[in-house]
Design a protein around this motif. Structure first.
Motif, mmCIF file in Angstrom:
data_model
loop_
_atom_site.group_PDB
_atom_site.id
_atom_site.type_symbol
_atom_site.label_atom_id
_atom_site.label_comp_id
_atom_site.label_asym_id
_atom_site.label_seq_id
_atom_site.Cartn_x
_atom_site.Cartn_y
_atom_site.Cartn_z
ATOM 1 N N GLN A 90 -21.927 -99.543 101.363
ATOM 2 C CA GLN A 90 -20.952 -99.094 100.367
ATOM 3 C C GLN A 90 -19.893 -98.236 101.046
ATOM 4 O O GLN A 90 -20.201 -97.334 101.792
ATOM 5 C CB GLN A 90 -21.644 -98.293 99.274
ATOM 6 N N VAL A 91 -18.619 -98.553 100.770
ATOM 7 C CA VAL A 91 -17.522 -97.813 101.369
ATOM 8 C C VAL A 91 -17.230 -96.578 100.534
ATOM 9 O O VAL A 91 -17.146 -96.652 99.305
ATOM 10 C CB VAL A 91 -16.266 -98.687 101.464
ATOM 11 N N GLN A 92 -17.084 -95.448 101.217
ATOM 12 C CA GLN A 92 -16.761 -94.203 100.527
ATOM 13 C C GLN A 92 -15.688 -93.453 101.282
ATOM 14 O O GLN A 92 -15.619 -93.494 102.516
ATOM 15 C CB GLN A 92 -18.005 -93.314 100.429
ATOM 16 N N LEU A 93 -14.867 -92.747 100.539
ATOM 17 C CA LEU A 93 -13.870 -91.842 101.106
ATOM 18 C C LEU A 93 -14.157 -90.443 100.576
ATOM 19 O O LEU A 93 -14.297 -90.256 99.367
ATOM 20 C CB LEU A 93 -12.459 -92.255 100.710
ATOM 21 N N VAL A 94 -14.226 -89.490 101.473
ATOM 22 C CA VAL A 94 -14.474 -88.111 101.086
ATOM 23 C C VAL A 94 -13.293 -87.264 101.534
ATOM 24 O O VAL A 94 -12.963 -87.217 102.720
ATOM 25 C CB VAL A 94 -15.778 -87.578 101.700
ATOM 26 N N GLU A 95 -12.700 -86.586 100.569
ATOM 27 C CA GLU A 95 -11.526 -85.766 100.843
ATOM 28 C C GLU A 95 -11.892 -84.292 100.954
ATOM 29 O O GLU A 95 -12.867 -83.836 100.351
ATOM 30 C CB GLU A 95 -10.518 -85.920 99.707
ATOM 31 N N SER A 96 -11.052 -83.577 101.674
ATOM 32 C CA SER A 96 -11.192 -82.128 101.751
ATOM 33 C C SER A 96 -9.848 -81.521 102.112
ATOM 34 O O SER A 96 -8.935 -82.243 102.535
ATOM 35 C CB SER A 96 -12.243 -81.738 102.789
ATOM 36 N N GLY A 97 -9.735 -80.209 101.930
ATOM 37 C CA GLY A 97 -8.558 -79.508 102.411
ATOM 38 C C GLY A 97 -7.603 -78.996 101.348
ATOM 39 O O GLY A 97 -6.617 -78.342 101.677
ATOM 40 N N GLY A 98 -7.856 -79.294 100.089
ATOM 41 C CA GLY A 98 -6.969 -78.783 99.058
ATOM 42 C C GLY A 98 -7.104 -77.281 98.886
ATOM 43 O O GLY A 98 -7.966 -76.636 99.483
ATOM 44 N N GLY A 99 -6.237 -76.720 98.061
ATOM 45 C CA GLY A 99 -6.303 -75.289 97.806
ATOM 46 C C GLY A 99 -5.064 -74.792 97.099
ATOM 47 O O GLY A 99 -4.237 -75.584 96.648
ATOM 48 N N THR A 100 -4.962 -73.490 97.018
ATOM 49 C CA THR A 100 -3.819 -72.838 96.377
ATOM 50 C C THR A 100 -3.021 -72.094 97.435
ATOM 51 O O THR A 100 -3.590 -71.287 98.189
ATOM 52 C CB THR A 100 -4.293 -71.856 95.300
ATOM 53 N N VAL A 101 -1.744 -72.395 97.495
ATOM 54 C CA VAL A 101 -0.862 -71.777 98.484
ATOM 55 C C VAL A 101 0.434 -71.360 97.807
ATOM 56 O O VAL A 101 0.685 -71.699 96.650
ATOM 57 C CB VAL A 101 -0.557 -72.730 99.653
ATOM 58 N N GLN A 102 1.257 -70.657 98.553
ATOM 59 C CA GLN A 102 2.565 -70.265 98.051
ATOM 60 C C GLN A 102 3.629 -71.252 98.549
ATOM 61 O O GLN A 102 3.436 -71.948 99.560
ATOM 62 C CB GLN A 102 2.900 -68.851 98.503
ATOM 63 N N ALA A 103 4.733 -71.273 97.845
ATOM 64 C CA ALA A 103 5.838 -72.129 98.248
ATOM 65 C C ALA A 103 6.237 -71.826 99.689
ATOM 66 O O ALA A 103 6.306 -70.650 100.081
ATOM 67 C CB ALA A 103 7.020 -71.929 97.319
ATOM 68 N N GLY A 104 6.457 -72.889 100.451
ATOM 69 C CA GLY A 104 6.804 -72.746 101.854
ATOM 70 C C GLY A 104 5.626 -72.827 102.798
ATOM 71 O O GLY A 104 5.815 -72.998 104.017
ATOM 72 N N ASP A 105 4.421 -72.717 102.263
ATOM 73 C CA ASP A 105 3.214 -72.787 103.093
ATOM 74 C C ASP A 105 2.873 -74.233 103.446
ATOM 75 O O ASP A 105 3.516 -75.180 102.966
ATOM 76 C CB ASP A 105 2.036 -72.146 102.371
ATOM 77 N N SER A 106 1.820 -74.375 104.256
ATOM 78 C CA SER A 106 1.354 -75.692 104.690
ATOM 79 C C SER A 106 -0.108 -75.884 104.333
ATOM 80 O O SER A 106 -0.872 -74.908 104.212
ATOM 81 C CB SER A 106 1.525 -75.849 106.205
ATOM 82 N N LEU A 107 -0.486 -77.143 104.184
ATOM 83 C CA LEU A 107 -1.879 -77.527 103.986
ATOM 84 C C LEU A 107 -2.101 -78.858 104.694
ATOM 85 O O LEU A 107 -1.169 -79.662 104.811
ATOM 86 C CB LEU A 107 -2.210 -77.709 102.503
ATOM 87 N N ARG A 108 -3.346 -79.071 105.129
ATOM 88 C CA ARG A 108 -3.692 -80.378 105.674
ATOM 89 C C ARG A 108 -4.890 -80.929 104.918
ATOM 90 O O ARG A 108 -5.945 -80.274 104.852
ATOM 91 C CB ARG A 108 -4.010 -80.299 107.164
ATOM 92 N N LEU A 109 -4.709 -82.108 104.373
ATOM 93 C CA LEU A 109 -5.791 -82.787 103.684
ATOM 94 C C LEU A 109 -6.455 -83.779 104.637
ATOM 95 O O LEU A 109 -5.783 -84.382 105.473
ATOM 96 C CB LEU A 109 -5.270 -83.538 102.454
ATOM 97 N N SER A 110 -7.756 -83.928 104.483
ATOM 98 C CA SER A 110 -8.510 -84.881 105.292
ATOM 99 C C SER A 110 -9.179 -85.903 104.396
ATOM 100 O O SER A 110 -9.527 -85.613 103.244
ATOM 101 C CB SER A 110 -9.585 -84.153 106.114
#
Length: 126
Positions: free
Chosen positions: A1-21
């Motif tokens: 069975q194929v699965q995708l698991v995500e991570s990396g979200g969150g709460t940030v301020q405008a101008g900030d960066s995030l990386r999702l996996s």
């Protein structure tokens, strides 16, 4: 069975960066395209970016120049680097894996993907 698991979200301020996996199990991402979509409250899910098996990438106009899609095939993981985030980027972000191996046409519709991650919340405050 194929699965995708995500991570990396969150709460940030405008101008900030995030990386999702987005880590795949059961399907080699190097042979398939990967896409990222997002859904803001009260809105339909929309295309953000996609990358073909050969590395060619495409972005929606709203994120072009700020977001970058990439993959590490040794880890069978895709990434969405989001820089200079804006409040309007607030949404649940979904990764997806293409249904056609070695596809050479752009996959920008939800129907082009048959496996989806669980979604991760990104909230950008002003």
């Amino acid at each position: 069975q194929v699965q995708l698991v995500e991570s990396g979200g969150g709460t940030v301020q405008a101008g900030d960066s995030l990386r999702l996996s987005c880590t795949s199990s059961g399907r080699t991402i190097g042979s398939y395209g990967m896409g990222w979509f997002r859904q803001a409250p009260g809105k339909v899910r929309e295309f953000v970016t996609s990358v073909m098996f050969n590395g060619n990438a495409r972005y929606s106009d709203s994120v072009k120049g700020r977001f970058t899609i990439s993959r590490d095939t040794t880890k069978n993981t895709g990434y969405l680097q989001m820089d200079n985030l804006r409040p309007e980027d607030t949404a649940v972000y979904y990764c997806a894996l293409g249904s056609i191996r070695y596809r050479v046409t752009w996959a920008i519709r939800e129907g082009d993907y048959d496996v989806w991650g669980q979604g991760t919340q990104v909230t950008v405050s002003s």
